[in-house]
Design a protein around this motif. Structure first.
Motif, mmCIF file in Angstrom:
data_model
loop_
_atom_site.group_PDB
_atom_site.id
_atom_site.type_symbol
_atom_site.label_atom_id
_atom_site.label_comp_id
_atom_site.label_asym_id
_atom_site.label_seq_id
_atom_site.Cartn_x
_atom_site.Cartn_y
_atom_site.Cartn_z
ATOM 1 N N ALA A 21 0.862 -1.198 0.000
ATOM 2 C CA ALA A 21 0.000 0.000 0.000
ATOM 3 C C ALA A 21 0.886 1.232 0.000
ATOM 4 O O ALA A 21 2.006 1.219 0.534
ATOM 5 C CB ALA A 21 -0.910 0.011 1.227
ATOM 6 N N GLY A 22 0.392 2.294 -0.590
ATOM 7 C CA GLY A 22 1.136 3.546 -0.609
ATOM 8 C C GLY A 22 2.498 3.427 -1.259
ATOM 9 O O GLY A 22 3.436 4.146 -0.899
ATOM 10 N N GLY A 23 2.632 2.491 -2.205
ATOM 11 C CA GLY A 23 3.895 2.325 -2.903
ATOM 12 C C GLY A 23 4.950 1.571 -2.122
ATOM 13 O O GLY A 23 6.112 1.533 -2.533
ATOM 14 N N GLU A 24 4.586 0.938 -0.999
ATOM 15 C CA GLU A 24 5.579 0.187 -0.236
ATOM 16 C C GLU A 24 4.952 -1.067 0.358
ATOM 17 O O GLU A 24 3.730 -1.212 0.452
ATOM 18 C CB GLU A 24 6.177 1.047 0.879
ATOM 19 C CG GLU A 24 5.195 1.424 1.977
ATOM 20 C CD GLU A 24 5.897 2.121 3.149
ATOM 21 O OE1 GLU A 24 6.491 1.401 3.976
ATOM 22 O OE2 GLU A 24 5.850 3.371 3.213
ATOM 23 N N TYR A 25 5.824 -2.008 0.743
ATOM 24 C CA TYR A 25 5.383 -3.236 1.388
ATOM 25 C C TYR A 25 5.377 -2.998 2.899
ATOM 26 O O TYR A 25 6.422 -2.790 3.513
ATOM 27 C CB TYR A 25 6.308 -4.398 1.040
ATOM 28 C CG TYR A 25 6.178 -4.848 -0.390
ATOM 29 C CD1 TYR A 25 5.202 -5.778 -0.755
ATOM 30 C CD2 TYR A 25 7.006 -4.336 -1.379
ATOM 31 C CE1 TYR A 25 5.066 -6.193 -2.078
ATOM 32 C CE2 TYR A 25 6.876 -4.743 -2.706
ATOM 33 C CZ TYR A 25 5.906 -5.678 -3.041
ATOM 34 O OH TYR A 25 5.764 -6.082 -4.349
ATOM 35 N N CYS A 26 4.184 -3.003 3.471
ATOM 36 C CA CYS A 26 4.023 -2.733 4.909
ATOM 37 C C CYS A 26 4.063 -4.041 5.675
ATOM 38 O O CYS A 26 3.240 -4.936 5.435
ATOM 39 C CB CYS A 26 2.690 -2.019 5.157
ATOM 40 S SG CYS A 26 2.489 -0.501 4.212
#
Length: 845
Positions: A112-117
């Motif tokens: 999400a949001g361009g990153e792996y959380c």
């Protein structure tokens, strides 16, 4: 279970990690600890390699050694403890889980949001991810997590659902979110319902208790009760990361409710006696077919190790077949690959796919290398003129035969491939068939049924039958033993096309032809893995083969590269009714053959600039804002590529070329035109070489400033634009003079010659032209002429045109004053006098 708070242990554990991923001990050390406690079964399940590099999961090259080590332990401890080789496959794992006894499916990240959380790395990291990517909304985070959990069975093909509510690892007594909140309950219920429908058992995981993160196992009590009420079955596991934790079942406080335990949940296909018997046959078949192959896949993995590149660096390749000229459409993917690799600090290499010897054109490989080099396509490794560059070669497929046979032998040994023999009589009969007539006459529905029946018969070949065929010298092709169901879909994300669903493959693709040469499908899978390719760019016509390729990667145990399928290059052409329609840019169309661009005089930079406008929709806007920067400074983005394809427009290419050439210096243009002329117009090259300073002055006209001349975009056009400077090419076009009196033309030229001096400044020079204009009754003031044109026989622009045609031979030409300065007084006078005499002669004749 005990009631005094002491540790409880089970006799089995199927969720065990070792030093291959994030465990503290080797597989054998862990196994010995389990054996010492009297355990009856242990299943190793180290973390599969993730698409996000992490130190707690295996690296790609560790998967094979991991399986080999567990297989060794199976044999070494047979009769003492049953050993299983499992794997924990994350939602974002890209290497297929092939060759394992079972798979645990899990979710450790949410993208999400361009990153792996991260879901479970740490409490602080989880809080940061929620604040950064979900606006502080923990329930949005949970909803995104459970959406992935709902798909984990289909995505990973797992046999056990791992730690269902891992997201609650750090929640304790509701410190982060309320587990009774309607949004949270709704999220996990949707996922639970999806997974319940699969019939796959859930893991009751005690790992978080043994490591001190929580007081009860996964899933939590409300979720366990819901699952039990809806028919779920469970497998108790320790999720052990150390020998001490193997078989851990908690303490009195962590004992779950009475759970329905899944019996015989490991897939029935893993009946070991039967499986091992078949394995022996498969291994024997591989030795019969490939007796001279002694190298192992692991040795090749070590010979071609993962590249030491920065994080995020991409490894791409251009892999053409040497079957003719380079098509403009080939420059398209080559540029994408070059930009992806070099923009990310990666590697771009050239691989020659010459496995189809019948289609190979002599000299095509060398011509291809030269052509791509001409257009600035710079390779870091691969085939090159005079040899190869790089440590991951050979980069020519015909030289890699032994490598393919190593992996062909592996596939046979693991039951994923089988031979199909052809007798001499069958081969002669096949060669006698008219292929075109046979295809036209086929009943494809009936043929499909026959094909399936024949496939089943071919698959059942025995080792003894194979030996007999080989003893008689019968050739064989090697086919893949497909295990797909075309009624089922594979979910796949293409980096250009987006999310796709494609049918599973059920066709037994040819891997090796009868001459031992691999098919494209097999060779590209092996080569892309060993050369460590991360991104494959190819035409959308390969999409129907994608399911076969993904299956091959799964069988081979390789992580597939990321794919970008780009649409075919189209152009507008008239159909039979005269309407403009989009059609594929064919080999016969203008602009298709890259070699043609050299003959036409297109500078390679112009062509690449045009390609960039096709690849990214915002390139022209960027270049307008950064006119002095090279195209390599442009932040190329896959997101800006069109999924529907691009339209080739020769006129647009010409416009781009004019803009690019207009920005070049006079010295640069002179050298480029001369270089082109030496190859394609030697006589013009001789003119340029005879007086380099004159050529420099010629190409300097109108160059520089805010609005440079854009009268040519190719070197061939440049010749046409400046040829009048050279006597051999001077031709006078008198057609524009036809509407004027010959006496006026002659008088204008003669009057100019009487007053002309090359020492005059431009203002003086033009004032003299005005005087001449008035002397023959023409208007020297354009405003006066426009106000009352009937009062005059012409104007100063007309007189200038007479002189321009005299000097340049054409009505439209660069600045006349400058042209005269370059030509010199003698040549200028000669040309003007010639027109005057011609006009007088026509007047008198």
């Amino acid at each position: 279970m005990t009631t005094d708070g002491t540790t409880v242990r089970g006799m089995t554990d199927y969720h065990v990690h070792t030093t291959f991923s994030d465990g503290s001990a080797s597989p054998e050390e862990t196994l010995k600890a389990a054996l010492s406690r009297g355990m009856t079964e242990i299943g190793f399940s180290d973390h599969a390699c993730l698409s996000i590099p992490q130190n707690w999961c295996m690296r790609p090259e560790q998967h094979l050694p991991y399986r080999e080590e567990i297989t060794r332990l199976k044999k070494a401890y047979r009769g003492k403890i049953r050993v299983l080789c499992g794997i924990e496959q994350d939602y974002y794992t890209e290497i297929p889980a092939e060759g394992y006894d079972y798979i645990i499916g899990s979710v450790h990240y949410v993208f999400a949001g361009g990153e792996y959380c991260s879901v479970d790395n740490s409490k602080a990291e989880q809080i940061r991810a929620v604040e950064t990517c979900f606006g502080g909304d923990f329930y949005a985070f949970a909803e995104a997590y459970y959406e992935l959990v709902a798909d984990v069975a289909e995505k990973t093909r797992c046999h056990l659902i791992g730690h269902f509510d891992l997201i609650s690892k750090f929640n304790g007594d509701g410190q982060l979110f309320d587990e009774n909140h309607p949004r949270y309950r709704s999220a996990w219920m949707r996922a639970a319902d999806r997974l319940l429908a699969t019939g796959i058992p859930f893991e009751c995981n005690f790992g978080a208790i043994s490591r001190g993160y929580r007081q009860e196992p996964y899933p939590s009590r409300p979720i366990r009760e819901y699952l039990c009420a809806h028919g779920a079955r469970f497998v108790l596991t320790g999720d052990a990361h150390s020998p001490e934790a193997v078989g851990f079942r908690g303490t009195d406080s962590g004992v779950p409710d009475s759970l329905p335990i899944a019996e015989n949940w490991i897939p029935p296909r893993e009946d070991y006696d039967e499986k091992e018997s078949q394995n022996v046959k498969d291994i024997e078949m591989s030795e019969v077919l490939f007796p001279n192959v002694t190298m192992t896949p692991q040795e090749l993995e070590e010979k071609y190790p993962p590249r030491n590149l920065p994080e995020g660096a991409k490894v791409t390749r251009f892999a053409p077949s040497p079957t003719g000229f380079v098509h403009f459409g080939g420059l398209f993917p080559a540029t994408v690959c070059e930009r992806l690799a070099h923009q990310s600090g990666g590697v771009f290499y050239l691989r020659i796919e010459d496995t189809d010897a019948k289609r190979e054109v002599p000299g095509a490989k060398e011509a291809l290398i030269r052509t791509l080099s001409h257009y600035g396509i710079r390779f870091d490794e691969g085939a090159a003129e005079g040899g190869e560059i790089g440590e991951y070669g050979p980069y020519t497929q015909s030289q890699r035969r032994e490598i393919y046979h190593v992996f062909a032998k592996k596939l046979v040994a693991e039951g994923h491939a089988y031979p199909v023999f052809t007798t001499e009589e069958e081969l002669a009969a096949l060669n006698a068939v008219n292929k075109k007539e046979e295809i036209q006459a086929r009943d494809w529905h009936e043929d499909d049924t026959e094909l399936k029946e024949q496939t089943e018969k071919n698959r059942s070949i025995t080792v003894e039958e194979a030996r007999e065929h080989l003893s008689k010298g019968h050739p064989f092709v090697l086919r893949m033993r497909a295990d797909g169901d075309p009624e089922k879909k594979i979910r796949f994300t293409d980096l250009v096309k987006g999310d796709l669903e494609i049918p599973e493959n059920d066709r037994d693709e040819v891997l090796l032809k009868s001459d031992g040469i691999p098919s494209y499908h097999f060779a590209h899978a092996v080569d892309d893995h060993l050369m460590r390719t991360t991104h494959v760019v190819r035409g959308e016509e390969w999409l129907p083969s994608l399911a076969r390729h993904l299956m091959l990667f799964r069988f081979l145990g390789f992580r597939p590269p990321k794919y970008l399928h780009i649409s075919q290059l189209m152009q507008l052409k008239e159909d039979e009714e005269g309407k403009l329609v989009k059609k594929k840019l064919s080999k016969r169309d203008l602009g298709a053959n890259l070699d043609d661009y050299e003959a036409l005089g297109f500078d390679p930079l112009c062509v690449i600039e045009y390609v960039m406008t096709l690849l990214n929709s915002n390139y022209e806007e960027w270049h307008a804002a950064n006119p002095d920067l090279p195209y390599t400074a442009f932040p190329f983005s896959l997101k800006k590529m069109s999924a529907s394809g691009c339209l080739f427009d020769y006129k647009k290419l010409s416009d781009v070329s004019r803009n690019v050439v207009a920005r070049m210096s006079a010295e640069e243009v002179r050298e480029k035109v001369l270089s082109w002329a030496e190859r394609f117009d030697p006589s013009f090259a001789a003119c340029l070489s005879a007086d380099p300073e004159k050529a420099l002055a010629v190409f300097a006209i109108g160059r520089g400033g805010k609005k440079p001349r854009k009268d040519y975009g190719t070197w061939k056009e440049a010749k046409e634009a400046v040829s009048f400077f050279y006597a051999d090419y001077y031709v006078r076009d008198e057609e524009p003079l036809a509407r004027f009196e010959k006496a006026d033309v002659a008088e204008s030229c003669e009057a100019f010659l009487r007053t002309y001096s090359p020492a005059d400044e431009m203002n003086v020079w033009f004032d003299k032209i005005k005087v001449i204009t008035e002397s023959i009754g023409f208007a020297s003031d354009m405003k006066a002429y426009k106000a009352e044109p009937e009062r005059y026989r012409g104007n100063v622009a007309d007189v200038s045109m007479f002189l321009r045609i005299a000097v340049t031979g054409r009505e439209n030409a660069p600045d006349l004053y400058t042209v005269m300065q370059i030509l010199g007084e003698a040549e200028t006078r000669r040309r003007i006098r010639a027109l005057a005499e011609s006009a007088r002669g026509a007047e008198n004749g």
